[in-house]
Design an enzyme around this catalytic site. Structure first.
Site, short mmCIF file in Angstrom:
data_model
loop_
_atom_site.label_atom_id
_atom_site.label_comp_id
_atom_site.label_asym_id
_atom_site.label_seq_id
_atom_site.Cartn_x
_atom_site.Cartn_y
_atom_site.Cartn_z
N GLU A 117 0.83 -1.20 0.00
CA GLU A 117 0.00 0.00 0.00
C GLU A 117 0.87 1.26 0.00
O GLU A 117 2.00 1.24 0.49
CB GLU A 117 -0.90 0.01 1.24
N CYS A 165 3.49 8.51 0.96
CA CYS A 165 4.16 7.57 1.86
C CYS A 165 4.25 6.24 1.12
O CYS A 165 3.24 5.66 0.73
CB CYS A 165 3.32 7.44 3.13
N CYS A 188 7.25 -7.12 7.08
CA CYS A 188 8.35 -6.51 7.83
C CYS A 188 8.84 -7.49 8.89
O CYS A 188 8.06 -8.25 9.45
CB CYS A 188 7.86 -5.22 8.49
N CYS A 227 7.11 -4.42 15.44
CA CYS A 227 6.80 -3.39 16.43
C CYS A 227 5.36 -3.65 16.88
O CYS A 227 4.48 -3.90 16.05
CB CYS A 227 6.92 -2.00 15.83
N CYS A 253 2.22 -1.91 15.35
CA CYS A 253 2.17 -1.79 13.89
C CYS A 253 1.57 -3.02 13.23
O CYS A 253 2.03 -4.14 13.45
CB CYS A 253 3.58 -1.55 13.37
N GLY A 264 7.15 -2.00 5.77
CA GLY A 264 8.55 -2.41 5.69
C GLY A 264 9.50 -1.42 6.34
O GLY A 264 9.14 -0.29 6.65
N SER A 288 12.36 6.71 7.07
CA SER A 288 12.04 6.47 8.47
C SER A 288 12.53 5.09 8.88
O SER A 288 12.30 4.11 8.18
CB SER A 288 10.53 6.55 8.64
N LEU A 306 10.91 6.39 17.63
CA LEU A 306 11.48 6.24 18.97
C LEU A 306 10.45 5.64 19.93
O LEU A 306 10.65 4.57 20.48
CB LEU A 306 11.98 7.61 19.46
N CYS A 321 -0.41 5.96 10.64
CA CYS A 321 0.83 5.25 10.99
C CYS A 321 0.52 3.92 11.66
O CYS A 321 -0.29 3.86 12.58
CB CYS A 321 1.66 6.09 11.97
S1 SF4 Z 1 6.82 0.25 12.43
FE1 SF4 Z 1 8.07 -0.07 10.61
S2 SF4 Z 1 9.73 -1.41 11.35
FE2 SF4 Z 1 8.10 -1.54 12.89
S3 SF4 Z 1 6.88 -3.34 12.24
FE3 SF4 Z 1 5.94 -1.50 11.34
S4 SF4 Z 1 6.82 -1.40 9.28
FE4 SF4 Z 1 8.15 -2.73 10.50
#
Ligand code: SF4
Length: 342
Positions: free
Chosen positions: A93, A106, A113, A117, A120, A161, A193, A217, A334
């Site tokens: 996407e 973006c 990935c 995180c 995410c 990613g 990023s 962060l 995000c």
């Molecule tokens: S924030 Fe970025 S590095 Fe972390 S899981 Fe999501 S896509 Fe991957």
């Protein structure tokens, strides 16, 4: 017959090398490059300043990959999310974010990935593969023709990613985006990023591309950050701090720290104080992003929580901006991109 190669998988320098290796005239690589990226022409027959004979020879060697938009979703705030299906049926996407004075695209850099995180969705299904250079560039080309006459003025690698984990393809795509004879993005208009891959930050600094760096962060406390971002175990805050300080020696402009305010997790006074201490001596700014609605196991901060965190940062003399999450209603904010693969 030789298999054709996708012309969009090469930055200008590489294209020149391929032209030389094939006994083509080197400067014609620049002409073709400019047709593709400045004039957006994707067949050799229309490249009228090149002889017919050479156009035929190029057509035997190269092809042009192209992205089809599978789905477009428009948010209440005019953010637009694009879903693309790749050749192998993988899905990624991109998000177009128009604002008053600029319009940002973006882009994704990988299918899935590795870094998981906790806030995410992009990392939930795991990692499948790196995107090719062409697959990065094609996101821009497809969205830019879809949103025309609006223009994309800024480009951020904040989609699916970790861009520094696909270092070579991402930086070559950036060279394509920045080449003055092609798309011609200014260097400060592109931002990469990262979740904090130290080697990647060091390599990027050495390349001196002049682009912006943003670091996710989300906490300046070792234990909380490790909980939120397991990558912190391998690259703890102390090492991250050194890497970003070094980066700002190579690139003389502030880096950005992204800090999602998550209810009850990283929004206390002590969290703010740790953040003030962490950024001390770093040429940076902080983007505070109140967590977008309640998703995964996390919750949105209440307004008092956000205000008191901001007050604390202010009293510490730290430069920050409080951002409004964009595209929440279409899951384009995000951490919400979740295209998957077969
Ligand atoms: S924030 Fe970025 S590095 Fe972390 S899981 Fe999501 S896509 Fe991957």
């Amino acid at each position: 017959m030789q298999e054709k190669v996708d012309i969009k998988n090469y930055c200008l320098q590489e294209l020149k090398e391929i032209f030389c290796a094939n006994n083509f005239i080197e400067y014609q690589a620049s002409q073709v490059f400019s047709w593709v990226y400045a004039k957006r022409v994707e067949d050799f027959y229309s490249m009228t300043n090149i002889s017919k004979e050479m156009r035929l020879a190029f057509a035997e060697k190269f092809y042009f990959s192209k992205f089809k938009i599978v789905k477009k979703e428009l948010s209440n705030d005019k953010t637009e999310k694009f879903l693309f299906e790749l050749k192998d049926k993988d899905r990624i996407e991109s998000v177009f974010i128009p604002e008053e004075s600029r319009a940002t695209l973006c882009v994704s850099s990988q299918v899935g990935c590795k870094f998981n995180c906790k806030f995410c969705l992009s990392g939930k299904p795991g990692f499948k593969r790196n995107l090719k250079i062409s697959e990065i560039v094609n996101q821009y080309l497809a969205v830019s023709s879809s949103v025309a006459p609006s223009k994309i003025t800024n480009l951020v690698f904040m989609g699916i990613g970790e861009p520094l984990d696909n270092f070579s393809n991402v930086t070559k795509a950036i060279e394509i985006f920045m080449a003055p004879s092609g798309i011609g993005f200014g260097k400060r208009k592109i931002c990469v990023s990262t979740c904090g891959l130290i080697e990647g930050i060091e390599k990027l600094a050495r390349l001196k591309l002049g682009i912006k760096l943003s670091v996710s962060l989300h906490s300046a406390d070792e234990a909380i950050r490790t909980k939120l971002m397991p990558v912190n175990k391998k690259y703890p805050l102390k090492e991250l701090s050194k890497a970003v300080k070094d980066f700002t020696k190579y690139e003389k402009y502030p880096i950005t720290f992204e800090y999602a305010l998550i209810h009850g997790i990283n929004t206390g006074k002590e969290d703010a104080r740790k953040l003030i201490k962490f950024v001390h001596g770093i040429n940076c700014k902080i983007n505070l992003i109140p967590w977008n609605k309640s998703s995964l196991e996390f919750n949105q901060p209440d307004s008092m929580e956000t205000e008191s965190f901001c007050r604390e940062l202010k009293s510490g003399g730290v430069f920050f901006t409080l951002r409004k999450p964009r595209g929440q209603d279409i899951n384009a904010a995000c951490g919400q991109l979740a295209a998957s693969w077969s």
